[in-house]
Motif scaffolding. Structure first.
Motif, mmCIF file in Angstrom:
data_model
loop_
_atom_site.group_PDB
_atom_site.id
_atom_site.type_symbol
_atom_site.label_atom_id
_atom_site.label_comp_id
_atom_site.label_asym_id
_atom_site.label_seq_id
_atom_site.Cartn_x
_atom_site.Cartn_y
_atom_site.Cartn_z
ATOM 1 N N ALA A 31 9.640 -6.971 27.528
ATOM 2 C CA ALA A 31 8.435 -6.408 28.731
ATOM 3 C C ALA A 31 8.052 -4.992 28.182
ATOM 4 O O ALA A 31 7.255 -4.288 28.701
ATOM 5 C CB ALA A 31 8.969 -6.265 29.966
ATOM 6 N N GLY A 32 8.783 -4.592 26.923
ATOM 7 C CA GLY A 32 8.186 -3.401 26.446
ATOM 8 C C GLY A 32 9.119 -2.232 26.201
ATOM 9 O O GLY A 32 8.900 -1.241 25.395
ATOM 10 N N GLU A 33 10.299 -2.346 26.594
ATOM 11 C CA GLU A 33 11.132 -1.300 26.491
ATOM 12 C C GLU A 33 12.412 -1.468 25.537
ATOM 13 O O GLU A 33 12.726 -2.559 25.343
ATOM 14 C CB GLU A 33 11.811 -0.720 27.787
ATOM 15 N N PRO A 34 12.707 -0.532 24.505
ATOM 16 C CA PRO A 34 12.267 0.765 24.731
ATOM 17 C C PRO A 34 11.262 1.151 23.688
ATOM 18 O O PRO A 34 11.058 2.465 23.390
ATOM 19 C CB PRO A 34 13.653 1.498 24.254
ATOM 20 N N ALA A 35 10.562 0.264 23.198
ATOM 21 C CA ALA A 35 9.186 0.464 22.484
ATOM 22 C C ALA A 35 8.246 1.539 23.135
ATOM 23 O O ALA A 35 7.740 2.297 22.345
ATOM 24 C CB ALA A 35 8.399 -0.709 22.298
ATOM 25 N N VAL A 49 6.251 -0.503 16.414
ATOM 26 C CA VAL A 49 5.733 -1.906 16.362
ATOM 27 C C VAL A 49 7.010 -2.633 17.296
ATOM 28 O O VAL A 49 8.226 -2.448 17.103
ATOM 29 C CB VAL A 49 5.804 -2.522 15.115
ATOM 30 N N GLY A 50 6.643 -3.370 18.423
ATOM 31 C CA GLY A 50 7.697 -3.938 19.178
ATOM 32 C C GLY A 50 7.606 -5.387 18.837
ATOM 33 O O GLY A 50 6.461 -6.005 18.748
ATOM 34 N N SER A 51 8.418 -6.272 18.847
ATOM 35 C CA SER A 51 8.395 -7.477 18.647
ATOM 36 C C SER A 51 9.593 -8.287 19.383
ATOM 37 O O SER A 51 10.128 -7.789 19.799
ATOM 38 C CB SER A 51 8.966 -7.816 17.102
ATOM 39 N N ASP A 52 9.241 -9.481 19.518
ATOM 40 C CA ASP A 52 9.831 -10.636 20.240
ATOM 41 C C ASP A 52 9.713 -11.805 19.783
ATOM 42 O O ASP A 52 8.808 -12.284 18.969
ATOM 43 C CB ASP A 52 9.639 -10.615 21.808
ATOM 44 N N ALA A 59 3.779 -10.670 26.728
ATOM 45 C CA ALA A 59 2.393 -10.562 27.476
ATOM 46 C C ALA A 59 2.454 -9.253 28.289
ATOM 47 O O ALA A 59 1.640 -8.424 28.584
ATOM 48 C CB ALA A 59 2.307 -11.741 28.288
ATOM 49 N N GLY A 60 3.629 -9.129 29.227
ATOM 50 C CA GLY A 60 3.696 -7.924 30.099
ATOM 51 C C GLY A 60 3.772 -6.443 29.244
ATOM 52 O O GLY A 60 3.388 -5.590 29.556
ATOM 53 N N ALA A 61 4.291 -6.666 28.003
ATOM 54 C CA ALA A 61 4.412 -5.480 27.118
ATOM 55 C C ALA A 61 3.023 -5.179 26.601
ATOM 56 O O ALA A 61 2.583 -3.874 26.842
ATOM 57 C CB ALA A 61 5.408 -5.775 26.171
ATOM 58 N N VAL A 77 2.245 -1.104 19.035
ATOM 59 C CA VAL A 77 1.645 -2.541 18.747
ATOM 60 C C VAL A 77 2.757 -3.489 18.980
ATOM 61 O O VAL A 77 3.754 -3.427 18.558
ATOM 62 C CB VAL A 77 0.831 -2.570 17.583
ATOM 63 N N PHE A 78 2.332 -4.709 19.446
ATOM 64 C CA PHE A 78 3.341 -5.563 19.603
ATOM 65 C C PHE A 78 3.085 -6.795 18.742
ATOM 66 O O PHE A 78 1.605 -7.148 18.811
ATOM 67 C CB PHE A 78 3.667 -6.004 20.910
ATOM 68 N N THR A 79 4.036 -7.591 18.269
ATOM 69 C CA THR A 79 3.763 -8.841 17.563
ATOM 70 C C THR A 79 5.190 -9.885 17.763
ATOM 71 O O THR A 79 6.188 -9.320 17.850
ATOM 72 C CB THR A 79 3.489 -8.490 16.178
ATOM 73 N N ALA A 80 4.766 -11.007 17.810
ATOM 74 C CA ALA A 80 6.105 -11.853 17.590
ATOM 75 C C ALA A 80 6.626 -11.935 16.363
ATOM 76 O O ALA A 80 6.029 -12.055 15.120
ATOM 77 C CB ALA A 80 5.538 -13.392 17.994
ATOM 78 N N ALA A 81 8.105 -11.961 16.370
ATOM 79 C CA ALA A 81 8.559 -11.975 15.041
ATOM 80 C C ALA A 81 10.144 -12.644 15.125
ATOM 81 O O ALA A 81 10.542 -12.185 16.368
ATOM 82 C CB ALA A 81 8.628 -10.610 14.227
#
Length: 253
Positions: A31-35, A49-52, A59-61, A77-81
């Protein structure tokens, strides 16, 4: 859970050495932390860069990052990885953080090799994992009630995969980190006694066992959990101790 999350995010970012101007990769951002906290630290001069692994988890992040940006606050910024096959060039980041994610990666050794590759020489990675179950009252009490009603099945084993001291730091050294150290934290969350603060832990950890329960059996289970925490309460507050471990590794400079 926000108060406990904040008590954990700040020490993790400190352990990684996140500061102004850094390029930071946060793994298993969820959900976005600690990014989000890291982005506030690095400022406009840096990048987070936040990834999951699961795009839907981000989506929430992404929504939260949009709200931060709308207020003029630096946002990641977030990206799938995939943690074992990071899509970044060698030496792309100064810091890597991961809060409660590495234990769910089947090939943890492969992930650590990928993280080391993505870090620049002298860069630092910091992973947060759970310490022993006995020191984590939220999970321990919920698990005890589930075992009493449904039997034990090892549902929490992945969560506490790196609870043994030295296990993750040893894997980091095997992956080529020049230095790997561990620090234990034991924060205590003060939860309102009149709120079912344990619901999320029950559903996330044992949801796969609850779907077929009748309403009566689910109600009996929840009543048992509530009673366990009520026994801990004083003056309307339930102290919920936690035990987490931060494992840091540095790439040779």
């Amino acid at each position: 859970m926000a108060d406990l999350a904040d008590k954990l995010n700040r020490p993790l970012l400190d352990a990684a050495g996140v500061t102004v101007g850094d390029r930071v990769l946060d793994l298993a951002s969820g959900a976005g932390e600690p990014a989000l906290g890291a982005a506030r630290r690095v400022g406009a001069q840096g990048l987070v860069v936040g990834s999951d692994l699961v795009p839907g988890m981000l989506a929430g992040a992404v929504r939260r990052a949009g709200s931060e940006a709308a207020r003029g606050v630096e946002a990641p910024v977030f990206t799938a990885a995939d943690m074992t096959a990071l899509p970044f060039a060698d030496g792309s980041f100064d810091r890597v953080t991961c809060r409660f994610g590495i234990m769910f990666v089947p090939d943890a050794a492969g992930a650590l090799h990928a993280v080391r590759r993505a870090l620049r020489p002298g860069g630092t990675a910091a992973f947060m994992v759970w310490g022993p179950l006995s020191g984590n009252a939220l999970f321990a009490e919920v698990a005890a009630a589930v075992a009493e009603h449904l039997g034990e099945d090892g549902s929490l084993d992945p969560l506490f995969r790196f609870a043994e001291p030295g296990l993750l730091s040893g894997l980091m050294r095997d992956a080529g980190f020049a230095r790997a150290e561990e620090t234990d934290l034991t924060p205590v969350r003060k939860a309102p006694a009149d709120q079912p603060f344990w619901w999320a832990a029950l559903d996330m950890s044992f949801g796969h066992r609850l779907g077929d329960l009748s309403a009566d059996r689910r109600g009996a289970l929840e009543a048992s959990i509530a009673a366990r925490f009520a026994a801990r309460a004083a003056d309307g507050v339930v102290p919920v101790p936690a035990h987490v471990r931060i494992v840091t590794g540095t790439v040779a400079g």
